[in-house]
Motif scaffolding. Structure first.
Motif, PDB file in Angstrom:
ATOM      1  N   VAL A 129      29.243 -20.954  16.131  1.00 28.58           N
ATOM      2  CA  VAL A 129      29.634 -22.535  16.127  1.00 28.58           C
ATOM      3  C   VAL A 129      30.818 -22.338  16.987  1.00 28.58           C
ATOM      4  CG1 VAL A 129      30.177 -24.259  14.664  1.00 28.58           C
ATOM      5  CG2 VAL A 129      28.756 -22.354  13.638  1.00 28.58           C
ATOM      6  N   VAL A 130      30.708 -23.469  17.847  1.00 32.37           N
ATOM      7  CA  VAL A 130      31.863 -23.497  18.871  1.00 32.37           C
ATOM      8  C   VAL A 130      32.297 -25.051  18.780  1.00 32.37           C
ATOM      9  CG1 VAL A 130      32.599 -23.589  21.317  1.00 32.37           C
ATOM     10  CG2 VAL A 130      31.271 -21.662  20.344  1.00 32.37           C
ATOM     11  N   VAL A 131      33.598 -25.474  18.717  1.00 31.62           N
ATOM     12  CA  VAL A 131      34.036 -26.642  18.514  1.00 31.62           C
ATOM     13  C   VAL A 131      34.857 -26.943  19.965  1.00 31.62           C
ATOM     14  CG1 VAL A 131      35.661 -28.572  17.258  1.00 31.62           C
ATOM     15  CG2 VAL A 131      34.279 -26.536  16.135  1.00 31.62           C
ATOM     16  N   SER A 132      34.588 -28.136  20.609  1.00 31.73           N
ATOM     17  CA  SER A 132      35.420 -28.483  21.926  1.00 31.73           C
ATOM     18  C   SER A 132      35.365 -29.953  21.775  1.00 31.73           C
ATOM     19  CB  SER A 132      34.562 -27.840  22.985  1.00 31.73           C
ATOM     20  OG  SER A 132      33.520 -28.459  23.307  1.00 31.73           O
ATOM     21  N   ASP A 133      36.154 -30.509  22.826  1.00 33.27           N
ATOM     22  CA  ASP A 133      36.162 -31.843  23.107  1.00 33.27           C
ATOM     23  C   ASP A 133      35.249 -32.218  24.170  1.00 33.27           C
ATOM     24  OD1 ASP A 133      37.680 -30.986  25.230  1.00 33.27           O
ATOM     25  OD2 ASP A 133      39.385 -32.056  25.243  1.00 33.27           O
ATOM     26  N   LYS A 134      34.573 -31.193  24.714  1.00 35.27           N
ATOM     27  CA  LYS A 134      33.508 -31.555  25.705  1.00 35.27           C
ATOM     28  C   LYS A 134      32.259 -30.674  25.309  1.00 35.27           C
ATOM     29  CE  LYS A 134      34.162 -29.306  29.281  1.00 35.27           C
ATOM     30  NZ  LYS A 134      34.629 -28.787  30.744  1.00 35.27           N
ATOM     31  N   THR A 135      31.172 -30.913  26.043  1.00 33.81           N
ATOM     32  CA  THR A 135      29.841 -30.372  25.696  1.00 33.81           C
ATOM     33  C   THR A 135      29.968 -29.019  26.318  1.00 33.81           C
ATOM     34  OG1 THR A 135      28.772 -32.281  25.679  1.00 33.81           O
ATOM     35  CG2 THR A 135      27.334 -30.578  26.054  1.00 33.81           C
ATOM     36  N   SER A 136      29.859 -27.918  25.527  1.00 34.88           N
ATOM     37  CA  SER A 136      29.925 -26.683  26.127  1.00 34.88           C
ATOM     38  C   SER A 136      28.553 -25.884  25.934  1.00 34.88           C
ATOM     39  CB  SER A 136      30.854 -25.752  24.979  1.00 34.88           C
ATOM     40  OG  SER A 136      30.281 -25.874  23.610  1.00 34.88           O
ATOM     41  N   PHE A 137      27.670 -26.643  25.768  1.00 30.32           N
ATOM     42  CA  PHE A 137      26.180 -25.801  25.615  1.00 30.32           C
ATOM     43  C   PHE A 137      25.789 -25.323  26.879  1.00 30.32           C
ATOM     44  CE2 PHE A 137      24.957 -30.135  27.010  1.00 30.32           C
ATOM     45  CZ  PHE A 137      24.000 -29.607  27.857  1.00 30.32           C
ATOM     46  N   GLU A 138      26.171 -25.806  28.087  1.00 34.56           N
ATOM     47  CA  GLU A 138      25.746 -25.211  29.264  1.00 34.56           C
ATOM     48  C   GLU A 138      26.248 -23.800  29.527  1.00 34.56           C
ATOM     49  OE1 GLU A 138      29.138 -28.102  30.415  1.00 34.56           O
ATOM     50  OE2 GLU A 138      27.433 -27.887  28.833  1.00 34.56           O
ATOM     51  N   TYR A 139      27.651 -23.637  28.912  1.00 35.55           N
ATOM     52  CA  TYR A 139      28.230 -22.350  29.159  1.00 35.55           C
ATOM     53  C   TYR A 139      27.613 -21.341  28.227  1.00 35.55           C
ATOM     54  CZ  TYR A 139      31.843 -25.300  31.184  1.00 35.55           C
ATOM     55  OH  TYR A 139      32.502 -26.137  32.201  1.00 35.55           O
ATOM     56  N   GLY A 140      27.216 -21.684  26.999  1.00 39.68           N
ATOM     57  CA  GLY A 140      26.623 -20.919  25.953  1.00 39.68           C
ATOM     58  C   GLY A 140      25.192 -20.474  26.625  1.00 39.68           C
ATOM     59  N   GLU A 142      21.721 -26.549  17.564  1.00 38.96           N
ATOM     60  CA  GLU A 142      22.225 -28.119  17.063  1.00 38.96           C
ATOM     61  C   GLU A 142      23.283 -28.310  17.690  1.00 38.96           C
ATOM     62  OE1 GLU A 142      20.424 -30.398  15.237  1.00 38.96           O
ATOM     63  OE2 GLU A 142      19.008 -29.095  14.225  1.00 38.96           O
ATOM     64  N   ILE A 143      23.699 -29.765  18.091  1.00 39.75           N
ATOM     65  CA  ILE A 143      24.915 -30.487  18.544  1.00 39.75           C
ATOM     66  C   ILE A 143      25.045 -31.463  17.663  1.00 39.75           C
ATOM     67  CG2 ILE A 143      25.819 -31.309  20.344  1.00 39.75           C
ATOM     68  CD1 ILE A 143      24.144 -30.094  22.280  1.00 39.75           C
ATOM     69  N   TYR A 144      26.356 -31.247  17.094  1.00 37.54           N
ATOM     70  CA  TYR A 144      26.918 -32.590  16.272  1.00 37.54           C
ATOM     71  C   TYR A 144      28.245 -33.051  16.888  1.00 37.54           C
ATOM     72  CZ  TYR A 144      24.182 -30.220  12.885  1.00 37.54           C
ATOM     73  OH  TYR A 144      23.262 -29.388  12.069  1.00 37.54           O
ATOM     74  N   VAL A 145      28.099 -34.528  16.802  1.00 36.41           N
ATOM     75  CA  VAL A 145      29.512 -34.990  17.399  1.00 36.41           C
ATOM     76  C   VAL A 145      30.329 -35.664  16.104  1.00 36.41           C
ATOM     77  CG1 VAL A 145      30.427 -37.019  18.639  1.00 36.41           C
ATOM     78  CG2 VAL A 145      28.179 -35.724  19.458  1.00 36.41           C
ATOM     79  N   GLN A 146      31.627 -35.395  16.151  1.00 40.94           N
ATOM     80  CA  GLN A 146      32.628 -35.837  15.191  1.00 40.94           C
ATOM     81  C   GLN A 146      33.697 -36.520  15.825  1.00 40.94           C
ATOM     82  OE1 GLN A 146      35.096 -33.076  13.297  1.00 40.94           O
ATOM     83  NE2 GLN A 146      34.816 -34.207  11.323  1.00 40.94           N
ATOM     84  N   ARG A 147      33.722 -38.069  15.389  1.00 40.79           N
ATOM     85  CA  ARG A 147      34.910 -38.827  16.291  1.00 40.79           C
ATOM     86  C   ARG A 147      35.972 -38.586  15.273  1.00 40.79           C
ATOM     87  NH1 ARG A 147      37.042 -43.880  16.271  1.00 40.79           N
ATOM     88  NH2 ARG A 147      37.669 -44.846  18.457  1.00 40.79           N
ATOM     89  N   VAL A 148      37.260 -37.992  15.811  1.00 45.52           N
ATOM     90  CA  VAL A 148      38.411 -37.774  14.912  1.00 45.52           C
ATOM     91  C   VAL A 148      39.171 -38.904  15.111  1.00 45.52           C
ATOM     92  CG1 VAL A 148      40.323 -36.426  14.486  1.00 45.52           C
ATOM     93  CG2 VAL A 148      38.263 -35.356  15.459  1.00 45.52           C
ATOM     94  N   HIS A 149      39.449 -39.593  16.052  1.00 42.52           N
ATOM     95  CA  HIS A 149      40.163 -40.736  16.247  1.00 42.52           C
ATOM     96  C   HIS A 149      39.900 -41.098  17.826  1.00 42.52           C
ATOM     97  CE1 HIS A 149      43.051 -38.193  18.779  1.00 42.52           C
ATOM     98  NE2 HIS A 149      43.418 -37.703  17.194  1.00 42.52           N
ATOM     99  N   ARG A 150      40.814 -42.089  18.063  1.00 44.86           N
ATOM    100  CA  ARG A 150      40.242 -42.850  19.253  1.00 44.86           C
ATOM    101  C   ARG A 150      40.115 -41.938  20.686  1.00 44.86           C
ATOM    102  NH1 ARG A 150      43.719 -48.092  20.694  1.00 44.86           N
ATOM    103  NH2 ARG A 150      42.950 -48.771  18.795  1.00 44.86           N
ATOM    104  N   SER A 151      41.250 -41.204  20.795  1.00 48.86           N
ATOM    105  CA  SER A 151      41.506 -40.457  21.830  1.00 48.86           C
ATOM    106  C   SER A 151      40.664 -38.793  21.676  1.00 48.86           C
ATOM    107  CB  SER A 151      42.650 -40.161  22.304  1.00 48.86           C
ATOM    108  OG  SER A 151      43.494 -39.445  21.186  1.00 48.86           O
ATOM    109  N   LEU A 152      40.024 -38.579  20.389  1.00 51.30           N
ATOM    110  CA  LEU A 152      39.543 -37.214  20.195  1.00 51.30           C
ATOM    111  C   LEU A 152      37.955 -37.168  19.714  1.00 51.30           C
ATOM    112  CD1 LEU A 152      39.527 -34.262  20.373  1.00 51.30           C
ATOM    113  CD2 LEU A 152      40.916 -34.184  18.364  1.00 51.30           C
TER     114      LEU A 152
END
Length: 348
Positions: free
Chosen positions: A306-317, A326-336
């Motif tokens: 399970v890899v967390v990032s601020d960008k899509t990392s699937f291509e590297y994997g 699976e890919i999940y998106v979690q909005r933390v705040h306006r800038s993250l």
């Protein structure tokens, strides 16, 4: 037998995914019955006593994004006539024993059903009372819960997740604090999504202050952490010692992990974001590419990362040979916004 999981609303998908992962970890024979907003209903086969012991014990102890587990009395359409009819037809056997007291609690999920919960509690309580059971609002033997979402679910409370324990482990409450880390509930949920079991080897190659490692260690995994910064490794040591966990820490490079091939049962990691990571690794592309190649190398066949990032990392994997589940998106705040990618190494 049907069981309902009353989910937190902190993410649309992660709480339900975490529940299913924990049921799989504990080896339960289950199938999804239905899913509505903040409620997951699962049909679990097996001896009822054994199933409920597992749900109330190991499963409840692992979950982070669930409030309660219910033994389902019934499900119905979301309108007052339907769930009052359900309560009236309710047969007590298997849910409340002779001589036990009860209470009824109703919970409306967001905007679903504009109907007073207190009225429903009184009406349903009246049906149960007339079947020969006494109410006790303060210290009942059995709590009936009515969840009002797109559909209505009526059940008895089997267990509740101690979410306050996660609050007690917030980063600021640990011996060593460093900003920018995952909160314990998120770290635990991602740990559960990795499928790690007690006694197995768990790796975080960007371990920082060990927030993820603590959660994995508390479900009795043997944890290994790597970080490039000496001060963070020392801080991780302090935090892991505070919980008396089984761990190994190393100062090192996530792109050159000093472990043998195919030795790790699960990986969960939250790599550093932004400028500091680019300076340390040369570029973010180099960092993600090298780290995911190493994660693929050290994982056992069929294991999860399970890899967390601020960008899509699937291509590297995928370039490293990992399969995206699976890919999940979690909005933390306006800038993250966090991108959570679930990878699996092929069984070959």
């Amino acid at each position: 037998m049907l069981y309902a999981f009353e989910l937190s609303g902190e993410h649309e998908e992660l709480p339900a995914a975490e529940v299913l992962a924990c049921l799989k970890i504990e080896g339960l024979d289950f199938r999804l019955h239905s899913r509505v907003d903040q409620c997951l209903v699962v049909d679990i086969a097996g001896r009822e006593e054994d199933v409920e012991k597992t749900l109330a014990g190991p499963v409840t102890g692992r979950l982070a994004m669930t409030h309660h587990i219910l033994k389902v009395v019934g499900t119905t359409e979301n309108n007052p006539d339907a769930f009052l009819k359900l309560a009236e037809a309710f047969e007590p056997e298997g849910y409340i024993r002779e001589g036990e007291s009860f209470v009824v609690r109703a919970k409306r999920i967001k905007h679903h059903v504009d109907f007073p919960c207190e009225y429903l509690e009184q009406k349903i309580g009246g049906f149960i009372y007339r079947k020969g059971f006494r109410a006790n609002l303060k210290n009942p033997d059995v709590e009936f819960r009515l969840i009002l979402s797109e559909k209505a679910v009526l059940g008895t409370l089997l267990s509740s997740v101690d979410r306050s324990a996660y609050e007690a482990r917030t980063p600021q409450n640990k011996p060593f604090f460093h900003p920018g880390v995952l909160m314990p509930r998120v770290a635990r949920a991602l740990t559960n999504l990795s499928g790690i079991k007690p006694g197995e080897l768990f790796l975080d190659p960007f371990c920082g202050t060990a927030g993820i490692l603590v959660e994995a260690g508390l479900v009795r995994a043997r944890v290994i952490g790597v970080d490039a910064q000496e001060k963070l490794v020392l801080g991780a040591h302090m935090n892991l010692e505070a919980y008396e966990l089984d761990y190994l820490l190393m100062e090192g490079d996530a792109c050159r992990i000093p472990l043998k091939d195919s030795t790790i049962d699960a990986v969960v990691t939250d790599p550093p974001y932004g400028r500091s990571a680019a300076i340390l690794a040369g570029s973010l592309e180099e960092l993600y590419s090298g780290a995911l190649e190493e994660i693929h190398r050290v994982l056992k066949p069929g294991a999860i990362a399970v890899v967390v990032s601020d960008k899509t990392s699937f291509e590297y994997g995928e370039k490293a040979g990992l399969k995206v589940l699976e890919i999940y998106v979690q909005r933390v705040h306006r800038s993250l916004t966090r991108i959570i990618t679930i990878f699996q190494k092929d069984m070959k």
